[in-house]
Design a protein around this motif. Structure first.
Motif, PDB file in Angstrom:
ATOM      1  N   GLY A  39      75.147 -42.490   6.056  1.00  0.00           N
ATOM      2  CA  GLY A  39      73.904 -42.682   6.805  1.00  0.00           C
ATOM      3  C   GLY A  39      72.661 -42.295   6.003  1.00  0.00           C
ATOM      4  N   THR A  40      72.849 -41.664   4.822  1.00  0.00           N
ATOM      5  CA  THR A  40      71.672 -41.313   4.026  1.00  0.00           C
ATOM      6  C   THR A  40      71.169 -42.571   3.323  1.00  0.00           C
ATOM      7  N   ASP A  41      69.892 -42.872   3.485  1.00  0.00           N
ATOM      8  CA  ASP A  41      69.328 -44.074   2.872  1.00  0.00           C
ATOM      9  C   ASP A  41      68.549 -43.655   1.619  1.00  0.00           C
ATOM     10  N   LEU A  42      69.268 -43.644   0.482  1.00  0.00           N
ATOM     11  CA  LEU A  42      68.630 -43.172  -0.753  1.00  0.00           C
ATOM     12  C   LEU A  42      67.505 -44.090  -1.213  1.00  0.00           C
ATOM     13  N   ALA A  43      67.652 -45.384  -0.973  1.00  0.00           N
ATOM     14  CA  ALA A  43      66.606 -46.314  -1.414  1.00  0.00           C
ATOM     15  C   ALA A  43      65.310 -46.032  -0.651  1.00  0.00           C
ATOM     16  N   ALA A  44      65.434 -45.780   0.644  1.00  0.00           N
ATOM     17  CA  ALA A  44      64.235 -45.467   1.435  1.00  0.00           C
ATOM     18  C   ALA A  44      63.649 -44.132   0.975  1.00  0.00           C
ATOM     19  N   TYR A  45      64.511 -43.176   0.665  1.00  0.00           N
ATOM     20  CA  TYR A  45      64.027 -41.877   0.195  1.00  0.00           C
ATOM     21  C   TYR A  45      63.246 -42.047  -1.115  1.00  0.00           C
ATOM     22  N   ARG A  46      63.800 -42.836  -2.017  1.00  0.00           N
ATOM     23  CA  ARG A  46      63.122 -43.056  -3.310  1.00  0.00           C
ATOM     24  C   ARG A  46      61.759 -43.706  -3.080  1.00  0.00           C
ATOM     25  N   ALA A  47      61.727 -44.700  -2.199  1.00  0.00           N
ATOM     26  CA  ALA A  47      60.459 -45.388  -1.937  1.00  0.00           C
ATOM     27  C   ALA A  47      59.440 -44.417  -1.346  1.00  0.00           C
ATOM     28  N   SER A  48      59.909 -43.525  -0.461  1.00  0.00           N
ATOM     29  CA  SER A  48      58.953 -42.593   0.153  1.00  0.00           C
ATOM     30  C   SER A  48      58.422 -41.608  -0.890  1.00  0.00           C
ATOM     31  N   LEU A  49      59.264 -41.237  -1.859  1.00  0.00           N
ATOM     32  CA  LEU A  49      58.784 -40.318  -2.909  1.00  0.00           C
ATOM     33  C   LEU A  49      57.683 -40.963  -3.739  1.00  0.00           C
ATOM     34  N   LEU A  50      57.883 -42.233  -4.086  1.00  0.00           N
ATOM     35  CA  LEU A  50      56.878 -42.909  -4.913  1.00  0.00           C
ATOM     36  C   LEU A  50      55.539 -42.974  -4.178  1.00  0.00           C
ATOM     37  N   LYS A  51      55.631 -43.186  -2.869  1.00  0.00           N
ATOM     38  CA  LYS A  51      54.410 -43.236  -2.058  1.00  0.00           C
ATOM     39  C   LYS A  51      53.734 -41.856  -2.022  1.00  0.00           C
ATOM     40  N   ARG A  52      54.540 -40.819  -1.856  1.00  0.00           N
ATOM     41  CA  ARG A  52      53.975 -39.468  -1.797  1.00  0.00           C
ATOM     42  C   ARG A  52      53.313 -39.102  -3.138  1.00  0.00           C
ATOM     43  N   PHE A  53      53.967 -39.449  -4.232  1.00  0.00           N
ATOM     44  CA  PHE A  53      53.386 -39.135  -5.554  1.00  0.00           C
ATOM     45  C   PHE A  53      52.032 -39.819  -5.733  1.00  0.00           C
ATOM     46  N   ALA A  54      51.907 -41.009  -5.141  1.00  0.00           N
ATOM     47  CA  ALA A  54      50.675 -41.785  -5.350  1.00  0.00           C
ATOM     48  C   ALA A  54      49.541 -41.369  -4.412  1.00  0.00           C
ATOM     49  N   ASN A  55      49.808 -40.440  -3.480  1.00  0.00           N
ATOM     50  CA  ASN A  55      48.779 -39.989  -2.516  1.00  0.00           C
ATOM     51  C   ASN A  55      47.469 -39.634  -3.247  1.00  0.00           C
ATOM     52  N   PRO A  56      46.419 -40.446  -3.058  1.00  0.00           N
ATOM     53  CA  PRO A  56      45.195 -40.234  -3.841  1.00  0.00           C
ATOM     54  C   PRO A  56      44.412 -39.008  -3.382  1.00  0.00           C
ATOM     55  N   ALA A  57      44.761 -38.477  -2.208  1.00  0.00           N
ATOM     56  CA  ALA A  57      43.988 -37.343  -1.676  1.00  0.00           C
ATOM     57  C   ALA A  57      44.505 -35.996  -2.203  1.00  0.00           C
ATOM     58  N   LEU A  58      45.623 -36.026  -2.911  1.00  0.00           N
ATOM     59  CA  LEU A  58      46.167 -34.766  -3.456  1.00  0.00           C
ATOM     60  C   LEU A  58      45.843 -34.677  -4.940  1.00  0.00           C
ATOM     61  N   HIS A  59      45.305 -33.553  -5.330  1.00  0.00           N
ATOM     62  CA  HIS A  59      44.947 -33.372  -6.736  1.00  0.00           C
ATOM     63  C   HIS A  59      46.016 -32.464  -7.363  1.00  0.00           C
ATOM     64  N   HIS A  60      47.198 -33.028  -7.585  1.00  0.00           N
ATOM     65  CA  HIS A  60      48.325 -32.207  -8.073  1.00  0.00           C
ATOM     66  C   HIS A  60      48.383 -32.337  -9.584  1.00  0.00           C
ATOM     67  N   ARG A  61      48.037 -31.293 -10.274  1.00  0.00           N
ATOM     68  CA  ARG A  61      47.885 -31.390 -11.733  1.00  0.00           C
ATOM     69  C   ARG A  61      49.227 -31.479 -12.456  1.00  0.00           C
ATOM     70  N   THR A  62      49.279 -32.361 -13.436  1.00  0.00           N
ATOM     71  CA  THR A  62      50.495 -32.470 -14.263  1.00  0.00           C
ATOM     72  C   THR A  62      50.762 -31.113 -14.926  1.00  0.00           C
ATOM     73  N   TRP A  63      49.712 -30.431 -15.317  1.00  0.00           N
ATOM     74  CA  TRP A  63      49.855 -29.124 -15.976  1.00  0.00           C
ATOM     75  C   TRP A  63      50.560 -28.115 -15.065  1.00  0.00           C
ATOM     76  N   GLN A  64      50.259 -28.196 -13.758  1.00  0.00           N
ATOM     77  CA  GLN A  64      50.888 -27.231 -12.836  1.00  0.00           C
ATOM     78  C   GLN A  64      52.404 -27.466 -12.769  1.00  0.00           C
ATOM     79  N   ILE A  65      52.790 -28.716 -12.690  1.00  0.00           N
ATOM     80  CA  ILE A  65      54.225 -29.027 -12.555  1.00  0.00           C
ATOM     81  C   ILE A  65      54.953 -28.787 -13.880  1.00  0.00           C
TER      82      ILE A  65
END
Ligand code: CS2
Length: 489
Positions: free
Chosen positions: A343-369
């Motif tokens: 029942g785990t939908d990995l493809a949907a999970y992957r798609a949701s991650l890509l969307k979250r990473f692209a969130n333009p309102a979050l200023h998540h620095r590459t340096w921090q990660i």
């Protein structure tokens, strides 16, 4: 005006204040590692539990070293804002779950006493990977870690998270108080099991009986925690002040998504987490591995290669279609190493991650990660590489991410400028890089020889070859080009 209990009624109507009477709430949780992640994740869930009517699960937050959070929050009665940012706008809520804060360094004995109080039934942790004083590759306590050595000689005034837990459990045992649940909320592989091993190993160095008592009676549920929480910037403080009409010295900024999966093994009770949206399951491991190998692995790949290519934030990096494809490829390649419950939908999970990473309102620095890569690589990237090699599958994508880390820890960027590398092994890694020089054939084997990070995998010929080749491309053409040729969009 400053945010505080006495002026909650002056907040604009759009700002959600705590929906309960804080004066009736008593502490039930001590949290070690009072950073932004805890305040935007677990504390929000507890805030929901308190709003649902429970009163005995308030949080005492402890910073291990820095007084900054306490100094910011104490003058505002430990109230703070969670600003949830999406492309469509920001929602603010005021969290009241944090009742007190302490700085462990200032009064270690008092914190141990607090943790030994029978009212405290959960000790949760977000102390980052390096806070566990363990060897990331093996998951064992690092007995030579300076804080471990210190704490074993001074258990009445510990410094480290494992030291505080062992000291407090020893105290509870002496007082005849049942143990608490140790709830690790850090991104470690099998985090509960790992922390249990670290704590019992530590305790055994103090007393075999104590170690056995802990193993027999305390519980260490595994958890999967997920919410992206970038470091709060000055501009965030200003934006929050404008929305609140009053100042909050340390608001936290986050995304709409939040997830907490927890094994239901609590030694001394728990709040009704399920009612607050937590998934209580029998076995967290598959979800944890899914998150580490899909979200955190691709995050790290974007962080190292994105930083080298000159991108400041993850959202900026994701605007380049090649880098977005790179993230997707890391996820696809890791997904085949996972065994998920039906029942785990990995493809949907992957798609949701890509969307979250692209969130333009979050200023998540590459340096921090990019921070603390030596502690993150094993569970994020190396485990999946190991599994793929065992199946004779190619590892080029992950190899480029590991090579990105190698290039990054040389501490000099592609323009010859210094990189501020934050990592417990930074000095050792920079020393190896200096000795090897900017030559992939020398640098890759030198860093692969750091057994604390790579273990036996460092001598695997196929891994050596793939990482050396990727590092060679980074030196020859730069990160931008290396990513573009690996993953033509
Ligand atoms: C990130 C994580 O800083 C990092 O290494 O990959 O903090 C990530 O944002 C969280 O795990 C998301 O839940």
């Amino acid at each position: 005006m400053r945010l505080g209990s006495s002026n909650l009624d002056q907040l604009p109507a759009a700002i959600r204040p705590p929906a309960y009477d804080r004066s009736r709430v008593t502490p039930g949780i001590v949290h070690l590692g009072l950073g932004a992640f805890h305040r935007a994740h677990q504390a929000v869930v507890i805030d929901d539990c308190l709003a649902a009517g429970t009163t005995s699960w308030g949080i005492v937050g402890a910073s291990l070293r820095s007084p900054d959070t306490r100094d910011a929050l104490a003058p505002q009665d430990h109230l703070y804002t969670v600003a949830v940012r999406a492309a469509e706008g920001t929602e603010h809520r005021i969290v009241g779950a944090l009742l007190e804060s302490v700085v462990a360094r200032e009064k270690p004995a008092a914190l141990v006493e607090r943790m030994a109080d029978p009212a405290i039934r959960i000790v949760s942790l977000t102390v980052t990977e390096k806070g566990y004083c363990h060897t990331p590759q093996t998951g064992d306590l690092d007995e030579r870690h300076p804080d471990v050595v210190h704490d074993l000689n001074n258990l009445d005034r510990p410094r480290s998270a494992p030291g505080f837990i062992v000291a407090a459990l020893a105290r509870r045992r002496a007082l005849g108080v049942q143990p608490f649940t140790v709830l690790c909320c850090d991104n470690l592989a099998a985090n509960g099991h790992t922390v249990q091993r670290i704590v019992t190993q530590f305790a055994a160095l103090h007393s075999k009986e104590l170690s056995k008592w802990i193993a027999d009676t305390a519980t260490f549920p595994c958890t999967m925690v997920d919410r992206i929480v970038p470091e709060t910037q000055e501009t965030d403080r200003e934006a929050v002040a404008a929305a609140l009409g009053m100042r909050d010295a340390w608001p936290v900024i986050t995304e709409p998504f939040t997830q907490w999966v927890v094994e239901d093994r609590f030694a001394a009770g728990r709040p009704d987490l399920a009612a607050a949206g937590v998934a209580l399951v029998a076995d967290v491991k598959p979800f944890e591995l899914m998150k580490l190998r899909l979200l955190n692995a691709s995050h790290s790949a974007l962080a190292y290669l994105g930083y080298l290519a000159g991108y400041e934030t993850i959202a900026d990096t994701m605007q380049n279609p090649h880098f977005a494809r790179l993230a997707a490829r890391v996820m696809e390649d890791a997904a085949v190493t996972l065994t998920m419950p039906a029942g785990t939908d990995l493809a949907a999970y992957r798609a949701s991650l890509l969307k979250r990473f692209a969130n333009p309102a979050l200023h998540h620095r590459t340096w921090q990660i990019a921070m603390d890569g030596s502690q993150k690589l094993p569970q994020r990237l190396l485990g999946a590489m190991y599994d793929r090699l065992a199946r004779n599958l190619p590892i080029a994508t992950h190899a480029l991410a590991v090579a990105g880390w190698m290039r990054y820890v040389t501490a000099t960027d592609e323009q010859g400028r210094a990189i501020d590398v934050r990592d417990p092994l930074a000095t050792e890694l920079a020393g190896l890089a200096r000795e090897a020089g900017p030559v992939a054939e020398r640098l890759a084997p030198a860093l692969l020889g750091v057994t604390k990070v790579f273990g036996p995998l460092g001598t695997e010929p196929r891994l050596r070859e793939a990482v050396t080749a990727a590092l060679g491309r980074l030196y020859a053409h730069g990160a931008q080009h290396a990513v573009e040729t690996l993953v033509p969009a």
